[in-house]
Motif scaffolding. Structure first.
Motif, mmCIF file in Angstrom:
data_model
loop_
_atom_site.group_PDB
_atom_site.id
_atom_site.type_symbol
_atom_site.label_atom_id
_atom_site.label_comp_id
_atom_site.label_asym_id
_atom_site.label_seq_id
_atom_site.Cartn_x
_atom_site.Cartn_y
_atom_site.Cartn_z
ATOM 1 N N ASN A 93 8.767 -4.137 0.877
ATOM 2 C CA ASN A 93 9.313 -2.869 1.366
ATOM 3 C C ASN A 93 10.077 -3.031 2.683
ATOM 4 N N LYS B 91 12.888 -0.326 4.372
ATOM 5 C CA LYS B 91 12.680 0.667 5.433
ATOM 6 C C LYS B 91 13.115 0.114 6.788
ATOM 7 N N ASN C 182 13.271 5.248 0.514
ATOM 8 C CA ASN C 182 13.153 4.997 1.952
ATOM 9 C C ASN C 182 14.196 5.760 2.769
#
Length: 168
Positions: free
Chosen positions: A76, A79, A116
Motif C-alpha cells: 500500500n 498512499k 487512496n
C-alpha cells in the motif's frame, strides 16, 4: 536494521543508499525483493525534503516493472506516493506525479490508487497551475483519463471535482 536507528543522520544515509540501489538496474530487482519498497515508505515520510525527492524518484524508477508495481500495491505504498504528490518540493511532486501516471496506466493498480484518494490529490494539484509545468499537467490529465476507466468510480470522480479540474 539501521533504519530503526534513533540517529537521524544514520537513517538519512541508509535511506539514500536504498534509493541509490533502486536507481540502478543491476541492483534494483534484488533491492525490491528484500523489502526496500516498504522502507521507501518510511524514508519518504521522514520529513527530510531531499529524502522525499529521492524516494519519489526511486518509486518512479521501479514502477515500470510489473513485479514492482505489484509490490507497491501489496504494501500500500500508493498512499505515500500520493502524499508525495502534494509535497511543497516541486521535484518531489514531479516524480510522484510521474509514478501516479505510470500506475494509472494499468488496470491492476487503478483501484488501489482510487481507494487512496488519488483523484482528490490530482484535482488539488490543478488548483494552482502556476506551480505546474506543462508536462505535469499532461500527466495529471492522462492519469485522470486512465482512472476514469474504472466504471464503479466515475460518479465519485465527478463529485471529487475532476470536471472542474479539467476545465481550468
Amino acid at each position: 536494521g539501521l533504519l530503526r536507528s534513533s540517529d537521524r543522520t544514520t537513517v538519512f544515509v541508509v535511506g539514500k543508499t536504498i534509493c541509490n540501489l533502486l536507481c540502478f538496474e543491476d541492483s534494483q530487482a534484488e533491492t525490491v525483493d528484500v523489502g526496500a519498497v516498504r522502507e521507501l515508505e518510511k524514508i519518504a515520510t521522514s520529513g527530510d525534503a531531499d529524502s522525499e525527492r529521492d524516494c519519489a524518484n526511486a518509486f518512479f524508477l521501479i514502477c515500470g516493472e510489473k513485479k514492482n508495481r505489484e509490490m507497491i500495491i501489496d504494501v500500500n505504498a500508493a498512499k505515500v506516493i500520493i502524499l508525495l504528490a502534494r509535497s511543497p518540493n516541486v521535484e518531489t511532486r514531479r516524480h510522484a506525479v510521474r509514478v501516479i501516471a505510470n500506475l494509472a496506466q494499468y488496470s491492476s493498480t487503478r483501484e488501489n490508487l482510487l481507494e487512496n484518494n488519488v483523484v482528490m490529490a490530482l484535482v488539488a494539484l490543478t488548483e494552482d497551475t502556476s506551480q505546474l509545468r506543462v508536462d505535469m499537467l499532461k500527466l495529471i490529465a492522462q492519469s485522470l483519463s486512465n482512472l476514469s476507466m474504472v466504471d464503479s468510480y466515475t460518479g465519485r470522480m465527478v463529485q471529487e471535482g475532476v470536471v472542474n479540474a479539467l476545465m481550468r
